[in-house]
Design a protein around this motif. Structure first.
Motif, PDB file in Angstrom:
ATOM      1  N   UNK A  15       0.796  -1.101   0.019  1.00  0.00           N
ATOM      2  CA  UNK A  15       0.201   0.023   0.031  1.00  0.00           C
ATOM      3  C   UNK A  15       0.781   1.440  -0.055  1.00  0.00           C
ATOM      4  N   UNK A  16       1.909   1.310   0.787  1.00  0.00           N
ATOM      5  CA  UNK A  16       2.835   2.365   0.665  1.00  0.00           C
ATOM      6  C   UNK A  16       3.395   2.638  -0.702  1.00  0.00           C
ATOM      7  N   UNK A  17       3.988   1.516  -1.342  1.00  0.00           N
ATOM      8  CA  UNK A  17       4.561   1.918  -2.553  1.00  0.00           C
ATOM      9  C   UNK A  17       3.417   2.175  -3.520  1.00  0.00           C
ATOM     10  N   UNK A  18       2.243   1.703  -3.770  1.00  0.00           N
ATOM     11  CA  UNK A  18       1.082   1.957  -4.547  1.00  0.00           C
ATOM     12  C   UNK A  18       0.740   3.310  -4.378  1.00  0.00           C
ATOM     13  N   UNK A  19       0.542   3.803  -3.123  1.00  0.00           N
ATOM     14  CA  UNK A  19       0.167   5.209  -2.919  1.00  0.00           C
ATOM     15  C   UNK A  19       1.252   6.212  -3.313  1.00  0.00           C
ATOM     16  N   UNK A  20       2.367   5.887  -3.342  1.00  0.00           N
ATOM     17  CA  UNK A  20       3.617   6.754  -3.765  1.00  0.00           C
ATOM     18  C   UNK A  20       3.374   6.696  -5.189  1.00  0.00           C
ATOM     19  N   UNK A  21       3.247   5.519  -5.851  1.00  0.00           N
ATOM     20  CA  UNK A  21       3.472   5.538  -7.411  1.00  0.00           C
ATOM     21  C   UNK A  21       2.033   6.226  -7.892  1.00  0.00           C
ATOM     22  N   UNK A  22       0.970   6.315  -7.265  1.00  0.00           N
ATOM     23  CA  UNK A  22      -0.363   6.846  -7.827  1.00  0.00           C
ATOM     24  C   UNK A  22       0.068   8.404  -7.477  1.00  0.00           C
ATOM     25  N   UNK A  23       0.578   8.723  -6.491  1.00  0.00           N
ATOM     26  CA  UNK A  23       0.966  10.277  -6.274  1.00  0.00           C
ATOM     27  C   UNK A  23       1.918  10.874  -7.630  1.00  0.00           C
ATOM     28  N   UNK A 158      14.467  -6.564   0.040  1.00  0.00           N
ATOM     29  CA  UNK A 158      14.780  -6.000   1.464  1.00  0.00           C
ATOM     30  C   UNK A 158      14.186  -4.662   1.680  1.00  0.00           C
ATOM     31  N   UNK A 159      14.031  -4.129   2.738  1.00  0.00           N
ATOM     32  CA  UNK A 159      13.602  -2.691   3.287  1.00  0.00           C
ATOM     33  C   UNK A 159      14.241  -1.731   2.371  1.00  0.00           C
ATOM     34  N   UNK A 160      15.718  -1.837   2.243  1.00  0.00           N
ATOM     35  CA  UNK A 160      16.406  -0.969   1.461  1.00  0.00           C
ATOM     36  C   UNK A 160      16.120  -0.924   0.056  1.00  0.00           C
ATOM     37  N   UNK A 161      15.833  -2.178  -0.611  1.00  0.00           N
ATOM     38  CA  UNK A 161      15.472  -2.142  -1.978  1.00  0.00           C
ATOM     39  C   UNK A 161      13.980  -1.586  -2.163  1.00  0.00           C
ATOM     40  N   UNK A 162      13.173  -1.561  -1.161  1.00  0.00           N
ATOM     41  CA  UNK A 162      11.836  -0.935  -0.988  1.00  0.00           C
ATOM     42  C   UNK A 162      12.004   0.589  -1.322  1.00  0.00           C
ATOM     43  N   UNK A 163      12.827   1.046  -0.287  1.00  0.00           N
ATOM     44  CA  UNK A 163      12.942   2.457  -0.173  1.00  0.00           C
ATOM     45  C   UNK A 163      13.870   2.873  -1.351  1.00  0.00           C
ATOM     46  N   UNK A 164      14.700   2.355  -2.111  1.00  0.00           N
ATOM     47  CA  UNK A 164      15.358   2.778  -3.081  1.00  0.00           C
ATOM     48  C   UNK A 164      14.398   2.594  -4.324  1.00  0.00           C
ATOM     49  N   UNK A 165      13.723   1.645  -4.566  1.00  0.00           N
ATOM     50  CA  UNK A 165      12.762   1.578  -5.641  1.00  0.00           C
ATOM     51  C   UNK A 165      11.760   2.907  -5.490  1.00  0.00           C
ATOM     52  N   UNK A 166      11.246   3.217  -4.286  1.00  0.00           N
ATOM     53  CA  UNK A 166      10.441   4.432  -4.247  1.00  0.00           C
ATOM     54  C   UNK A 166      11.054   5.718  -4.554  1.00  0.00           C
ATOM     55  N   UNK A 167      12.259   5.687  -4.107  1.00  0.00           N
ATOM     56  CA  UNK A 167      13.185   7.082  -4.105  1.00  0.00           C
ATOM     57  C   UNK A 167      13.437   6.975  -5.842  1.00  0.00           C
ATOM     58  N   UNK A 168      13.595   5.777  -6.415  1.00  0.00           N
ATOM     59  CA  UNK A 168      14.098   6.070  -8.094  1.00  0.00           C
ATOM     60  C   UNK A 168      13.182   6.191  -8.916  1.00  0.00           C
ATOM     61  N   UNK A 169      11.855   5.351  -8.322  1.00  0.00           N
ATOM     62  CA  UNK A 169      10.725   5.435  -9.394  1.00  0.00           C
ATOM     63  C   UNK A 169       9.505   6.510  -9.042  1.00  0.00           C
ATOM     64  N   UNK A 170       9.834   6.907  -7.831  1.00  0.00           N
ATOM     65  CA  UNK A 170       8.703   7.874  -7.499  1.00  0.00           C
ATOM     66  C   UNK A 170       9.073   9.054  -7.315  1.00  0.00           C
ATOM     67  N   UNK A 171       9.910   9.549  -6.792  1.00  0.00           N
ATOM     68  CA  UNK A 171      10.364  10.980  -6.519  1.00  0.00           C
ATOM     69  C   UNK A 171      11.018  11.588  -7.456  1.00  0.00           C
TER      70      UNK A 171
END
Length: 171
Positions: A15-23, A158-171
């Motif tokens: 849900x965290x990744x999905x919300x960030x992606x939709x934003x 990993x949580x690090x990969x999760x955070x990196x994915x959000x940073x690289x694909x969302x922000x």
């Protein structure tokens, strides 16, 4: 990225990744828990779910967060152009489910159906996590990673990969 399926174990950050992606993309987000369950936490009629799911799949752009009934899950994987499988270690998922429950006393969890009991949902998440190794296993990952020219596939471990994915694909 126009049709994105986000899936994995309970408490994995879907849900965290999905919300960030939709934003970031302005692609409509559909959280399956809100389609699978009524506001009182009971399951919707299967035909109602199938109709809603098929309507989403037929649209031009979507992000679908969750698993749902197995038949619809595989249909979603076929239709999506982007697959995001979050496969965090089990202790991390158990911790995230527990943390969601504790926070849920004060704030409705991300993607949680309105009116659903956080405690009941947490207990269901624990039961589901216990059964997950039967489905989320090496065989599933191998099938998921089979070469596909028309899909982007991300496996986050990993949580690090999760955070990196959000940073690289969302922000």
């Amino acid at each position: 990225m126009k049709k994105i399926a986000v899936f994995g174990k309970p408490g994995s950050g879907k849900s965290t990744i999905s919300k960030a992606l939709t934003i970031a993309t302005d692609i409509p987000l559909h959280q399956l828990d809100s389609i699978v369950y009524n506001v009182d936490g009971t399951l919707v009629d299967r035909q109602v779910y199938d109709d809603a799911h098929n309507n989403i799949l037929s649209s031009e752009r979507w992000i679908i967060d969750g698993f749902g009934p197995i038949g619809s899950f595989y249909k979603r994987l076929e239709e999506a152009d982007t697959l995001i499988y979050i496969d965090l270690p089990y202790p991390v998922s158990y911790w995230f489910v527990t943390k969601r429950c504790l926070k849920g006393v004060f704030i409705k969890p991300e993607g949680w159906p309105d009116g659903s009991s956080v405690l009941k949902g947490t207990l269901e998440s624990y039961k589901t996590l216990k059964m997950c190794p039967k489905f989320w296993n090496d065989q599933f990952i191998s099938k998921l990673k089979e070469p596909s020219e028309d899909k982007d596939i991300y496996v986050i471990k990993t949580v690090n990969e999760l955070n990196t994915f959000v940073r690289d694909h969302v922000q």
